[in-house]
Design a protein around this motif. Structure first.
Motif, PDB file in Angstrom:
ATOM      1  N   UNK A  16      28.767-132.665  65.220  1.00  0.00           N
ATOM      2  CA  UNK A  16      29.470-131.752  64.311  1.00  0.00           C
ATOM      3  C   UNK A  16      28.811-130.371  64.328  1.00  0.00           C
ATOM      4  N   UNK A  17      27.480-130.344  64.282  1.00  0.00           N
ATOM      5  CA  UNK A  17      26.765-129.067  64.327  1.00  0.00           C
ATOM      6  C   UNK A  17      26.970-128.353  65.664  1.00  0.00           C
ATOM      7  N   UNK A  18      26.937-129.102  66.749  1.00  0.00           N
ATOM      8  CA  UNK A  18      27.142-128.504  68.076  1.00  0.00           C
ATOM      9  C   UNK A  18      28.546-127.928  68.203  1.00  0.00           C
ATOM     10  N   UNK A  19      29.520-128.615  67.642  1.00  0.00           N
ATOM     11  CA  UNK A  19      30.895-128.110  67.671  1.00  0.00           C
ATOM     12  C   UNK A  19      31.016-126.805  66.885  1.00  0.00           C
ATOM     13  N   UNK A  20      30.346-126.734  65.741  1.00  0.00           N
ATOM     14  CA  UNK A  20      30.399-125.511  64.944  1.00  0.00           C
ATOM     15  C   UNK A  20      29.760-124.340  65.693  1.00  0.00           C
ATOM     16  N   UNK A  21      28.792-124.629  66.551  1.00  0.00           N
ATOM     17  CA  UNK A  21      28.107-123.579  67.289  1.00  0.00           C
ATOM     18  C   UNK A  21      28.867-123.180  68.544  1.00  0.00           C
ATOM     19  N   UNK A  22      29.497-124.129  69.229  1.00  0.00           N
ATOM     20  CA  UNK A  22      30.082-123.863  70.545  1.00  0.00           C
ATOM     21  C   UNK A  22      31.602-123.794  70.565  1.00  0.00           C
ATOM     22  N   UNK A  62      35.691-123.433  69.519  1.00  0.00           N
ATOM     23  CA  UNK A  62      36.605-122.579  68.756  1.00  0.00           C
ATOM     24  C   UNK A  62      37.313-123.409  67.693  1.00  0.00           C
ATOM     25  N   UNK A  63      37.778-124.594  68.077  1.00  0.00           N
ATOM     26  CA  UNK A  63      38.434-125.526  67.155  1.00  0.00           C
ATOM     27  C   UNK A  63      37.482-126.690  66.896  1.00  0.00           C
ATOM     28  N   UNK A  64      36.994-126.815  65.668  1.00  0.00           N
ATOM     29  CA  UNK A  64      35.977-127.805  65.324  1.00  0.00           C
ATOM     30  C   UNK A  64      36.632-129.058  64.749  1.00  0.00           C
ATOM     31  N   UNK A  65      36.246-130.250  65.221  1.00  0.00           N
ATOM     32  CA  UNK A  65      36.767-131.488  64.615  1.00  0.00           C
ATOM     33  C   UNK A  65      36.365-131.558  63.139  1.00  0.00           C
ATOM     34  N   UNK A  66      37.241-132.103  62.322  1.00  0.00           N
ATOM     35  CA  UNK A  66      36.948-132.220  60.898  1.00  0.00           C
ATOM     36  C   UNK A  66      36.068-133.442  60.669  1.00  0.00           C
ATOM     37  N   UNK A  67      35.409-133.462  59.528  1.00  0.00           N
ATOM     38  CA  UNK A  67      34.465-134.529  59.219  1.00  0.00           C
ATOM     39  C   UNK A  67      35.164-135.887  59.196  1.00  0.00           C
ATOM     40  N   UNK A  68      36.394-135.922  58.692  1.00  0.00           N
ATOM     41  CA  UNK A  68      37.131-137.187  58.600  1.00  0.00           C
ATOM     42  C   UNK A  68      37.351-137.816  59.970  1.00  0.00           C
ATOM     43  N   UNK A  69      37.551-136.993  60.994  1.00  0.00           N
ATOM     44  CA  UNK A  69      37.731-137.530  62.344  1.00  0.00           C
ATOM     45  C   UNK A  69      36.470-138.244  62.830  1.00  0.00           C
ATOM     46  N   UNK A  70      35.325-137.659  62.533  1.00  0.00           N
ATOM     47  CA  UNK A  70      34.067-138.266  62.947  1.00  0.00           C
ATOM     48  C   UNK A  70      33.783-139.545  62.163  1.00  0.00           C
ATOM     49  N   UNK A  71      34.218-139.578  60.900  1.00  0.00           N
ATOM     50  CA  UNK A  71      34.038-140.782  60.088  1.00  0.00           C
ATOM     51  C   UNK A  71      34.883-141.923  60.648  1.00  0.00           C
ATOM     52  N   UNK A  72      36.088-141.589  61.104  1.00  0.00           N
ATOM     53  CA  UNK A  72      36.954-142.611  61.686  1.00  0.00           C
ATOM     54  C   UNK A  72      36.365-143.162  62.974  1.00  0.00           C
ATOM     55  N   UNK A  73      35.742-142.287  63.766  1.00  0.00           N
ATOM     56  CA  UNK A  73      35.125-142.740  65.006  1.00  0.00           C
ATOM     57  C   UNK A  73      33.977-143.711  64.752  1.00  0.00           C
ATOM     58  N   UNK A  74      33.303-143.524  63.647  1.00  0.00           N
ATOM     59  CA  UNK A  74      32.204-144.432  63.295  1.00  0.00           C
ATOM     60  C   UNK A  74      32.674-145.633  62.483  1.00  0.00           C
ATOM     61  N   UNK A  75      34.010-145.845  62.477  1.00  0.00           N
ATOM     62  CA  UNK A  75      34.630-146.986  61.791  1.00  0.00           C
ATOM     63  C   UNK A  75      34.278-147.025  60.300  1.00  0.00           C
ATOM     64  N   UNK A  76      34.250-145.818  59.722  1.00  0.00           N
ATOM     65  CA  UNK A  76      34.007-145.636  58.283  1.00  0.00           C
ATOM     66  C   UNK A  76      32.685-146.248  57.831  1.00  0.00           C
ATOM     67  N   UNK A  90      30.114-142.188  54.716  1.00  0.00           N
ATOM     68  CA  UNK A  90      31.027-141.408  53.880  1.00  0.00           C
ATOM     69  C   UNK A  90      30.895-139.931  54.204  1.00  0.00           C
ATOM     70  N   UNK A  91      31.828-139.166  53.682  1.00  0.00           N
ATOM     71  CA  UNK A  91      31.789-137.715  53.883  1.00  0.00           C
ATOM     72  C   UNK A  91      30.511-137.124  53.298  1.00  0.00           C
ATOM     73  N   UNK A  92      30.123-137.594  52.131  1.00  0.00           N
ATOM     74  CA  UNK A  92      28.914-137.077  51.477  1.00  0.00           C
ATOM     75  C   UNK A  92      27.673-137.350  52.320  1.00  0.00           C
ATOM     76  N   UNK A  93      27.603-138.491  52.972  1.00  0.00           N
ATOM     77  CA  UNK A  93      26.448-138.819  53.803  1.00  0.00           C
ATOM     78  C   UNK A  93      26.382-137.914  55.034  1.00  0.00           C
ATOM     79  N   UNK A  94      27.539-137.616  55.600  1.00  0.00           N
ATOM     80  CA  UNK A  94      27.572-136.728  56.765  1.00  0.00           C
ATOM     81  C   UNK A  94      27.083-135.334  56.388  1.00  0.00           C
TER      82      UNK A  94
END
Length: 416
Positions: free
Chosen positions: A239-245, A247-261, A264-268
């Motif tokens: 997520x941090x690398x995407x914000x740095x490199x 143009x279109x950054x994946x949202x936190x919810x997408x990354x949570x889904x990849x980790x099979x929930x 939580x968003x707060x933990x990320x």
């Protein structure tokens, strides 16, 4: 005295100077001993080593003749006033004093013979020709980008010189896992292999993947992490690398889904704060990707070489043992290994050596490990990189035959 002839060789050319010097003729007047410098001969080009060797052999052949001549005129010189003629050599910072007769005509002082002049011109011409040939073999790799302001051709060499000096700041200790109590290098390999698949699924930029791995290693080198939080570290680093490199950054919810929930968003977001503070907000680091682009340009790569090089260097990202190599060395070794794989023999040009600052011998150790990774890429549990580069989109680079002859060459150099 008028019939007396000058000696052909008075040993002023026995040790030929390595650089340009002049043989100066001086006229001496008896009244006031004023030296009138009148240059008679000035070498037009530096005297080369080959010409020095020629003169040495010639002088040795004439030493006997010179000795006899000196003996013949020895008695005549006893009663004649003599002065010292100093022949200096700037290249050797020495001077030789030679006794000559005051009444000796100045036009009979020893000068280079015509045949020696021909040797100078021919040998020097050959030397210049060889120097020009060597220079012509190293092309200007930036000549096609002179009109592109984004290529910063005027500053690109200075930029990469700075990158090489500062790349050590982006490296971590190759044994940092010894400070971790709940994770090991195998768990790191599983995480990186999975993140490479996530990176491919999201179609992110190459820079993002390399920065993600760098963030993970630098964070784990400073902070102990439990195995249950290791995947959270990987997701947040991406997520941090995407914000740095990106143009279109994946949202936190997408990354949570990849980790099979699993998280939580707060933990990320909490892990994001911890990582960025631990790294002191330093995300401008030199990864292998930074050097890959420049070194591929020096190698005059095509698409096939480029894809194979990235396949090999991404295999190295998974391996913990490769942390001992600098990013620039990883990039150069990946390109060298890819060239050898495609050509079927060792391939490392002077242009590549010039722009990478690595010789073929310096790359061999790292390259042998890469060949071994390539050989085993399709086997075992971690095949994310192999499957990615087995697709048509990536030119089926993973299916290339490994350069096994590099392993044999390495064993010959190091029998152990």
């Amino acid at each position: 005295m008028g019939n007396r002839k000058a000696l052909r060789d008075i040993k002023n050319m026995v040790v030929a100077p390595l650089y340009q010097c002049a043989v100066t003729k001086r006229r001496l007047t008896e009244k006031n001993n004023v030296v009138d410098k009148n240059p008679k001969f000035v070498a037009r080009r530096p005297i080369t080593r080959s010409f020095a060797a020629t003169l040495t052999s010639k002088s040795q052949a004439t030493q006997q003749e010179s000795k006899e001549n000196y003996e013949q005129i020895g008695n005549k010189r006893k009663h004649s006033p003599t002065v010292a003629l100093v022949v200096s050599s700037n290249s050797l910072d020495t001077s030789t004093a030679i006794e000559v007769d005051e009444h000796l005509p100045t036009n009979e002082l020893p000068l280079p013979m015509a045949e020696e002049m021909e040797v100078i011109e021919s040998s020097d011409a050959k030397e210049v020709e060889m120097e020009d040939i060597v220079m012509e073999t190293i092309p200007d790799i930036d000549i096609c980008d002179r009109e592109d302001p984004l290529a910063v051709v005027d500053y690109v060499e200075d930029l990469y010189s700075f990158y090489r000096k500062t790349e050590v700041t982006s490296c971590v200790s190759p044994d940092y896992m010894s400070n971790q109590f709940d994770i090991n290098e195998k768990m790191r390999a599983v995480l990186i292999d999975w993140l490479i698949e996530v990176h491919h699924k999201f179609e992110l930029m190459d820079e993002t993947l390399f920065l993600t791995v760098n963030i993970i290693d630098r964070f784990l080198a400073r902070q102990t992490v439990g195995r249950k939080k290791l995947q959270l570290v990987g997701v947040t680093a991406m997520l941090l690398a995407c914000k740095y490199e990106e143009v279109s950054v994946p949202v936190v919810e997408d990354l949570i889904l990849l980790s099979k929930r699993t998280y939580t968003r707060a933990e990320v977001l909490e892990m994001e704060k911890l990582i960025i503070n631990t790294l002191q907000f330093n995300l401008s680091v030199r990864t292998p990707y930074v050097f890959m682009r420049r070194f591929l340009k020096a190698a005059q790569s095509d698409k096939k070489l480029e894809l194979l090089s990235f396949f090999i260097v991404e295999l190295s990202l998974v391996e913990y043992k490769m942390l001992k190599f600098r990013p620039s060395l990883l990039a150069a070794a990946a390109i060298y290994t890819a060239q050898c794989t495609l050509k079927g023999f060792k391939q490392w040009t002077k242009t590549c050596e010039l722009h990478t600052n690595y010789s073929e011998d310096q790359l061999l150790e790292c390259s042998m490990l890469m060949v071994d990774f390539h050989l085993k890429a399709g086997t075992g549990k971690l095949t994310g990189v192999y499957r990615k580069y087995s697709t048509f989109k990536f030119g089926c680079a993973a299916k290339s035959e490994p350069a096994l002859f590099l392993l044999e060459a390495g064993h010959m150099l190091d029998p152990k």
